[in-house]
Design a protein around this motif. Sequence first.
Motif, short mmCIF file in Angstrom:
data_model
loop_
_atom_site.label_atom_id
_atom_site.label_comp_id
_atom_site.label_asym_id
_atom_site.label_seq_id
_atom_site.Cartn_x
_atom_site.Cartn_y
_atom_site.Cartn_z
N ASP A 187 0.83 -1.21 0.00
CA ASP A 187 0.00 0.00 0.00
C ASP A 187 0.86 1.27 0.00
OD1 ASP A 187 -2.29 -1.49 -0.09
OD2 ASP A 187 -2.96 -1.01 1.95
N MET A 200 2.11 1.64 -3.45
CA MET A 200 1.02 2.12 -4.32
C MET A 200 0.84 3.63 -4.17
SD MET A 200 -0.83 -0.25 -6.13
CE MET A 200 -2.41 0.56 -6.24
N ARG A 231 -6.36 2.34 -5.23
CA ARG A 231 -7.21 1.51 -6.09
C ARG A 231 -6.33 0.51 -6.84
NH1 ARG A 231 -8.84 1.00 -11.00
NH2 ARG A 231 -7.65 2.76 -11.82
N LYS A 232 -6.76 -0.76 -6.82
CA LYS A 232 -5.97 -1.82 -7.45
C LYS A 232 -6.75 -2.40 -8.63
CE LYS A 232 -3.80 -3.19 -3.09
NZ LYS A 232 -4.63 -2.59 -2.05
N VAL A 286 -2.91 -5.20 -11.20
CA VAL A 286 -2.18 -4.95 -9.95
C VAL A 286 -2.55 -6.00 -8.91
CG1 VAL A 286 -1.83 -3.31 -8.05
CG2 VAL A 286 -1.89 -2.50 -10.42
N ARG A 287 -3.82 -6.40 -8.85
CA ARG A 287 -4.24 -7.46 -7.91
C ARG A 287 -3.55 -8.78 -8.22
NH1 ARG A 287 -8.03 -6.10 -4.44
NH2 ARG A 287 -9.31 -4.28 -4.85
N HIS A 308 0.05 -8.40 -7.12
CA HIS A 308 0.03 -8.40 -5.66
C HIS A 308 -0.01 -9.83 -5.12
CE1 HIS A 308 -2.23 -8.22 -1.79
NE2 HIS A 308 -1.49 -7.15 -1.58
#
Length: 150
Positions: free
Chosen positions: A60, A63, A71-72, A76-77, A80
């Motif tokens: 985070d 980010m 916001r992902k 990006v998720r 991650h």
Amino acid sequence: MRSTKDRIRHTVGFELIGLLIFAPVGSWLFGFALHQMGIIAVVASVIAAGWNYLYNLLFDKAMLRFTGQLRKPVAVRVLHAILFELGLLVVFLPMVSWYLGMSLLDAFIMDIAVAAFYVVYAFIYNWAYDAVFPVGSTAGKHGKPMAESA
């Protein structure tokens, strides 16, 4: 940013649900006794819980630094979840090999299967968690974020 209380709720929920799914499915899928998979799951959960908290906090912060927001999007998720699991793979591989008395290669194959499960599980869990507890849902009156609580 999420509060410490929110991060703890996130981590505990993730680990408890993961344990309830992994131990019986892992026992059935890999042919080891439920207690063996349970012990692996609990030890892994304790290690992963600490890593989960630290990793998500650092992710985070990164980010915010690089994008200015939390916001992902889907890509990006996916990144991650994959990076999280790669970190755990390094720790778990020797432990699983030793405890189950298997070669590092067999432990690696097993760990890849488990990691694949957890990549999908982490993606779904984090997406659902963000939907149920969106960032900023701990805001106080007038939309101002409340102080982080311990």
